[in-house]
Design a protein around this motif. Structure first.
Motif, mmCIF file in Angstrom:
data_model
loop_
_atom_site.group_PDB
_atom_site.id
_atom_site.type_symbol
_atom_site.label_atom_id
_atom_site.label_comp_id
_atom_site.label_asym_id
_atom_site.label_seq_id
_atom_site.Cartn_x
_atom_site.Cartn_y
_atom_site.Cartn_z
ATOM 1 N N PHE A 1 34.363 60.160 28.387
ATOM 2 C CA PHE A 1 35.062 59.007 27.814
ATOM 3 C C PHE A 1 36.428 59.822 27.004
ATOM 4 C CE2 PHE A 1 30.941 58.103 27.348
ATOM 5 C CZ PHE A 1 30.593 56.787 27.789
ATOM 6 N N SER A 2 37.541 59.376 27.944
ATOM 7 C CA SER A 2 38.835 59.917 27.527
ATOM 8 C C SER A 2 40.083 58.618 27.076
ATOM 9 C CB SER A 2 39.538 60.765 28.715
ATOM 10 O OG SER A 2 38.528 61.601 28.843
ATOM 11 N N TYR A 3 40.697 58.857 26.260
ATOM 12 C CA TYR A 3 41.950 58.009 26.021
ATOM 13 C C TYR A 3 42.528 57.842 27.240
ATOM 14 C CZ TYR A 3 41.363 57.710 20.804
ATOM 15 O OH TYR A 3 40.885 57.430 19.630
ATOM 16 N N CYS A 4 42.891 56.694 27.572
ATOM 17 C CA CYS A 4 43.625 56.106 28.690
ATOM 18 C C CYS A 4 45.045 56.505 28.669
ATOM 19 C CB CYS A 4 43.480 54.376 28.875
ATOM 20 S SG CYS A 4 44.238 53.804 30.185
ATOM 21 N N THR A 5 45.582 56.944 29.776
ATOM 22 C CA THR A 5 46.626 57.523 30.161
ATOM 23 C C THR A 5 47.319 56.602 31.346
ATOM 24 O OG1 THR A 5 46.299 59.278 31.735
ATOM 25 C CG2 THR A 5 46.227 59.759 29.358
ATOM 26 N N GLU A 6 48.510 56.823 31.538
ATOM 27 C CA GLU A 6 49.277 56.225 32.586
ATOM 28 C C GLU A 6 48.618 56.713 34.034
ATOM 29 O OE1 GLU A 6 53.822 55.130 34.047
ATOM 30 O OE2 GLU A 6 53.402 56.242 32.357
ATOM 31 N N HIS A 7 48.067 57.993 33.995
ATOM 32 C CA HIS A 7 47.421 58.585 35.411
ATOM 33 C C HIS A 7 46.162 57.516 35.449
ATOM 34 C CE1 HIS A 7 45.977 61.327 37.980
ATOM 35 N NE2 HIS A 7 44.755 61.355 37.488
ATOM 36 N N ASP A 8 45.669 56.967 34.450
ATOM 37 C CA ASP A 8 44.475 56.193 34.988
ATOM 38 C C ASP A 8 44.754 54.741 35.679
ATOM 39 O OD1 ASP A 8 42.606 58.108 33.868
ATOM 40 O OD2 ASP A 8 43.292 57.626 31.930
ATOM 41 N N LEU A 9 46.204 54.529 35.376
ATOM 42 C CA LEU A 9 46.400 52.966 35.695
ATOM 43 C C LEU A 9 45.843 52.362 37.268
ATOM 44 C CD1 LEU A 9 49.355 52.178 33.713
ATOM 45 C CD2 LEU A 9 47.267 51.379 33.167
ATOM 46 N N PRO A 10 46.336 53.393 38.178
ATOM 47 C CA PRO A 10 46.001 53.149 39.538
ATOM 48 C C PRO A 10 44.561 52.587 39.720
ATOM 49 C CG PRO A 10 47.423 54.807 39.643
ATOM 50 C CD PRO A 10 46.844 54.831 38.317
ATOM 51 N N ASP A 11 43.596 53.491 39.019
ATOM 52 C CA ASP A 11 42.026 53.118 39.255
ATOM 53 C C ASP A 11 41.706 51.861 38.362
ATOM 54 O OD1 ASP A 11 41.550 55.309 40.668
ATOM 55 O OD2 ASP A 11 41.230 56.782 38.931
ATOM 56 N N ILE A 12 42.326 51.646 37.317
ATOM 57 C CA ILE A 12 42.249 50.429 36.587
ATOM 58 C C ILE A 12 42.626 49.236 37.083
ATOM 59 C CG2 ILE A 12 42.461 49.252 34.330
ATOM 60 C CD1 ILE A 12 43.009 51.927 32.928
ATOM 61 N N SER A 13 43.794 49.524 37.753
ATOM 62 C CA SER A 13 44.374 48.404 38.706
ATOM 63 C C SER A 13 43.447 47.992 39.895
ATOM 64 C CB SER A 13 45.750 48.627 39.023
ATOM 65 O OG SER A 13 46.590 48.712 38.074
ATOM 66 N N ARG A 14 43.078 48.904 40.447
ATOM 67 C CA ARG A 14 42.041 48.572 41.656
ATOM 68 C C ARG A 14 40.689 47.759 41.214
ATOM 69 N NH1 ARG A 14 43.655 53.657 43.628
ATOM 70 N NH2 ARG A 14 42.324 54.786 42.373
ATOM 71 N N MET A 15 40.199 48.297 39.981
ATOM 72 C CA MET A 15 38.970 47.454 39.773
ATOM 73 C C MET A 15 39.260 46.037 39.205
ATOM 74 S SD MET A 15 36.556 48.649 36.307
ATOM 75 C CE MET A 15 38.064 48.232 35.058
ATOM 76 N N LEU A 16 40.408 45.729 38.578
ATOM 77 C CA LEU A 16 40.634 44.551 37.810
ATOM 78 C C LEU A 16 41.158 43.713 38.970
ATOM 79 C CD1 LEU A 16 41.757 45.419 34.288
ATOM 80 C CD2 LEU A 16 39.796 44.499 35.133
ATOM 81 N N ALA A 17 41.395 44.189 40.246
ATOM 82 C CA ALA A 17 41.952 43.094 41.368
ATOM 83 C C ALA A 17 41.002 42.639 41.931
ATOM 84 C CB ALA A 17 42.893 43.980 42.195
ATOM 85 N N LYS A 18 39.523 43.057 41.761
ATOM 86 C CA LYS A 18 38.350 42.622 42.429
ATOM 87 C C LYS A 18 37.713 41.438 41.873
ATOM 88 C CE LYS A 18 36.602 47.263 43.745
ATOM 89 N NZ LYS A 18 35.408 48.217 43.732
ATOM 90 N N GLU A 19 37.592 40.621 42.620
ATOM 91 C CA GLU A 19 36.990 39.060 42.211
ATOM 92 C C GLU A 19 35.463 39.395 41.553
ATOM 93 O OE1 GLU A 19 37.108 35.315 41.647
ATOM 94 O OE2 GLU A 19 38.328 35.918 42.865
ATOM 95 N N SER A 20 34.988 40.144 41.990
ATOM 96 C CA SER A 20 33.261 40.323 41.503
ATOM 97 C C SER A 20 33.400 40.982 40.054
ATOM 98 C CB SER A 20 32.801 41.513 42.142
ATOM 99 O OG SER A 20 33.390 42.726 42.416
ATOM 100 N N VAL A 21 34.570 41.962 39.885
ATOM 101 C CA VAL A 21 34.555 42.662 38.418
ATOM 102 C C VAL A 21 35.264 41.594 37.416
ATOM 103 C CG1 VAL A 21 35.720 44.067 36.974
ATOM 104 C CG2 VAL A 21 34.874 44.800 39.257
ATOM 105 N N CYS A 22 36.040 40.544 37.863
ATOM 106 C CA CYS A 22 36.526 39.391 37.054
ATOM 107 C C CYS A 22 35.907 38.201 36.879
ATOM 108 C CB CYS A 22 38.070 39.489 37.622
ATOM 109 S SG CYS A 22 38.987 40.685 37.354
ATOM 110 N N ARG A 23 34.711 38.176 37.626
ATOM 111 C CA ARG A 23 34.041 36.847 37.690
ATOM 112 C C ARG A 23 33.493 36.370 36.345
ATOM 113 N NH1 ARG A 23 27.927 35.909 39.330
ATOM 114 N NH2 ARG A 23 27.922 33.660 39.261
#
Length: 198
Positions: free
Chosen positions: A12-34
Motif C-alpha cells: 500500500f503506497s501513497y498514490c502518485t501520478e505514475h499510478d494514474l494509467p493503471d487507475i484509469s484503466r481500472m475505472l474505465a471498466k463497466e464491471s468495476v464501476c457497476r
C-alpha cells in the motif's frame, strides 16, 4: 512521513501520478464501476479527479506534514502488479473521523484483497492517524462490498432510500460505521502486527 506499507502479500503506497494509467484503466471498466455512482470514466475524468489529490499529498510530504487525504495504490508485493486503490477522506468538522473507499480491478476479485485493503484502512486510521471513527457506504445491491466492511467490524447504521441516481436507476445507500472503541485492545495490537512500513 512514511509512504509505503506491506502486509498479506500486498503493498500500500501513497498514490502518485505514475499510478494514474493503471487507475484509469481500472475505472474505465463497466464491471468495476457497476456499483459506483460514477463511471465508467474517461482517462481525462480520472486524471482531473486524482491529480489535485496527488498534488495535495505531495505538497504535504514536501512540507513535512500529514496530508489531508490518504489515497493509496494497492499492488502485489512480489511483482508490483496493480490490484486497485483505497483511501481515507476526512469528515468535515470531525477531526479523527474518515470516510473509507476502495476499488479493486476485476481480475483480483474474490481473492480476499478487498477485505485486506479495508483492514489496512482500519489499521491506518486507528493506529497511524489515531482516528476515532470510520464511515463506509455502499449501494444496497453490492453484497461483496457490504461483506468486506462487515468482516472488518463495520456495523450497518442506516439506509438512505434512493440516495444515488446512476445508470437510469435510483439506488439505496447503506451506511456503515466503525468506532475505534468497538475494537478490543488486542485487536488493535494485532492490526499493528499485520502491516509493516517498507
Amino acid at each position: 512521513m512514511q509512504q509505503s506499507w506491506a502486509g498479506g502479500g500486498l503493498r500500500f503506497s501513497y498514490c502518485t501520478e505514475h499510478d494514474l494509467p493503471d487507475i484509469s484503466r481500472m475505472l474505465a471498466k463497466e464491471s468495476v464501476c457497476r456499483w459506483l455512482f460514477f463511471g465508467p470514466n474517461t482517462d481525462e475524468a480520472t486524471r482531473s479527479y486524482f491529480l489535485p489529490l496527488i498534488e495535495e499529498m505531495q505538497t504535504a510530504f514536501q512540507e513535512g506534514r500529514e496530508p489531508d487525504h490518504h489515497v493509496f495504490t494497492v499492488r502485489l508485493e512480489d511483482t508490483g502488479d496493480f490490484v486497485g486503490q483505497c483511501a481515507l477522506f476526512p469528515v468535515d468538522f470531525s477531526p479523527g473521523s474518515f470516510l473509507i473507499g476502495y476499488q479493486l480491478d476485476d481480475v483480483y476479485w474474490k481473492q480476499g484483497y478487498g477485505t485486506l485493503a479495508c483492514t489496512f484502512l482500519v489499521y491506518f486510521a486507528f493506529t497511524v492517524l489515531d482516528g476515532y471513527r470510520l464511515n463506509g457506504d455502499t449501494v444496497a445491491g453490492n453484497t461483496a462490498s457490504r461483506r468486506v466492511m462487515e468482516r472488518c467490524g463495520f456495523v450497518l447504521e442506516g439506509i438512505q432510500r434512493q440516495y444515488w441516481h446512476a445508470g437510469g436507476e435510483y439506488h439505496d445507500r447503506q451506511v456503515f460505521g466503525l468506532l475505534k472503541s468497538d475494537l478490543a485492545p488486542e485487536r488493535l495490537s494485532a492490526l499493528g502486527g499485520m502491516f509493516a512500513a517498507v
